[in-house]
Design an enzyme around this catalytic site. Structure first.
Site, PDB file in Angstrom:
ATOM      1  N   THR A  70       0.835  -1.204   0.000  1.00 48.14           N
ATOM      2  CA  THR A  70       0.000   0.000   0.000  1.00 48.14           C
ATOM      3  C   THR A  70       0.866   1.249   0.000  1.00 48.14           C
ATOM      4  OG1 THR A  70      -1.736  -1.182   1.212  1.00 48.14           O
ATOM      5  CG2 THR A  70      -1.831   1.230   1.214  1.00 48.14           C
ATOM      6  N   ASP A 114      -6.222  -3.503  -3.778  1.00 50.23           N
ATOM      7  CA  ASP A 114      -5.611  -4.427  -2.828  1.00 50.23           C
ATOM      8  C   ASP A 114      -6.289  -5.795  -2.938  1.00 50.23           C
ATOM      9  OD1 ASP A 114      -3.878  -5.261  -0.894  1.00 50.23           O
ATOM     10  OD2 ASP A 114      -4.943  -4.328   0.776  1.00 50.23           O
ATOM     11  N   THR A 163      -1.353 -10.963  -1.948  1.00 48.42           N
ATOM     12  CA  THR A 163      -0.539 -11.800  -1.077  1.00 48.42           C
ATOM     13  C   THR A 163      -0.428 -13.214  -1.627  1.00 48.42           C
ATOM     14  OG1 THR A 163      -2.521 -12.303   0.240  1.00 48.42           O
ATOM     15  CG2 THR A 163      -1.131 -10.483   0.992  1.00 48.42           C
ATOM     16  N   ARG A 222       5.386  -3.540   9.194  1.00 48.40           N
ATOM     17  CA  ARG A 222       4.133  -3.259   9.907  1.00 48.40           C
ATOM     18  C   ARG A 222       4.212  -3.750  11.345  1.00 48.40           C
ATOM     19  NH1 ARG A 222      -0.845  -5.759   7.073  1.00 48.40           N
ATOM     20  NH2 ARG A 222      -0.445  -4.036   5.624  1.00 48.40           N
TER      21      ARG A 222
END
Length: 346
Positions: A70, A114, A163, A222
């Protein structure tokens, strides 16, 4: 109620905190750490497009969650001085949903989708034409009287993130002009990210503490930033706000993140395989029930990290704990415990 608990929320402090949180994301490729190969290749693609005065090629970003897909989409839009529109595959269940998004784009706009592999098949087929010819065909009517009305759309850049790149059909994958596979970050890159984030958040972080947090971050920025925020909270409540090595270890232990980065779920999975099922093999559904989680959570959240760390093996007969898993849990593997025999793969 104590004065500390009854203290009202300061709106200005809350706004400053949100601004600091948003600043944790790098805004340029030069600030984007840990993926030098991808940064160099993508920088070349974007610079060439700017020099031509053209819209950048469509970009596909693949890799595990939390590695910066992102963020890269935001950087692409910033580098091209273009607006960014954000949506996701699961939100586009009908071709009409996609047509509405595409027809509302401006010239040169960047569209970020996404989890693009979860988009519906009708929308996916519409996307083929939009990516190549910048046109969508809207079907009006039903049955023999149905008519396809072609609608031209502005030239745009699609940034798809997934993913699970293997679930993308070949025709869609081949329409991307640039494909990047994001890898897990090494500790050095995570330490640099930590020091930058600590500066943004106003946290006094020692280099030893940064190294400790990075080591427990599973190679994922993250998670690095999430752990930093929890360590910051611990330092503010339990100490003077300065994060030393000892304080970082105490905070991470409190939040159940061990010295290899395993959290409660990871250890629960390993303990179930070793203590309840003798090291395995054990089926996924049985394992998920034993730890009180959904099968998708065990398979997509815990297993990849445990396999990558060498604690768990996937075999045709089920999940098996390795000798390293027994040692990490402080347990002694019983004689004949699975984990090393070639019979598991027969």
């Amino acid at each position: 109620m104590s004065e500390e608990r009854s203290r009202p929320v300061d709106p200005q402090a809350d706004d400053a905190e949100r601004a600091a949180e948003s600043a944790l994301r790098p805004s340029t490729l030069g600030e984007f750490q840990g993926q030098p190969r991808v940064s160099e290749q993508l920088g070349l693609v974007l610079a060439a497009a700017r020099n031509r005065g053209a819209v950048a090629d469509h970009v596909l970003l693949s890799g595990p969650p939390g590695l910066g897909k992102t963020t890269l989409a935001m950087i692409i839009a910033a580098e091209m001085s273009a607006p960014l529109r954000i949506s996701s595959g699961p939100a586009i269940q009908h071709a009409g949903d996609l047509a509405a998004i595409l027809s509302g784009l401006g010239e040169g706009e960047v569209l970020f989708l996404d989890e693009i592999h979860r988009m519906s098949r009708p929308a996916e087929e519409m996307l083929y034409l939009a990516m190549e010819d910048f046109r969508v065909d809207v079907v009006v009517g039903k049955g023999p009287g149905a008519t396809a009305i072609p609608i031209d759309i502005p030239h745009f850049t699609l940034v798809g993130a997934t993913t699970r790149a293997g679930l993308l059909p070949g025709p869609l994958r081949d329409r991307f002009g640039f494909t990047a596979q994001l890898d897990f970050y090494d500790d050095t890159a995570l330490r640099r990210i930590l020091m930058r984030s600590a500066t943004q958040l106003g946290v006094r972080l020692s280099t030893e503490a940064a190294a400790e947090i990075a080591r427990r971050s599973r190679g994922t920025p993250r998670i690095t930033n999430r752990l930093l925020r929890r360590v910051r909270d611990y330092a503010q409540v339990k100490a003077d706000g300065t994060v030393s090595l000892a304080l970082a270890r105490d905070a991470l232990d409190l939040f159940e993140v061990d010295d290899r980065g395993l959290d409660r779920l990871d250890r629960g999975v390993l303990e179930a395989v070793c203590a309840r099922f003798g090291g395995g093999p054990v089926g996924l559904s049985t394992l998920a029930i034993s730890v009180g989680e959904e099968t998708d959570t065990v398979e997509e959240v815990a297993e990849p990290f445990l396999v990558r760390q060498g604690f768990l093996m996937r075999t045709p007969r089920g999940r098996v704990a390795t000798p390293a898993a027994w040692r990490h849990l402080g347990l002694t593997a019983p004689v004949g415990a699975p984990g090393s025999g070639d019979d598991l793969f027969s």
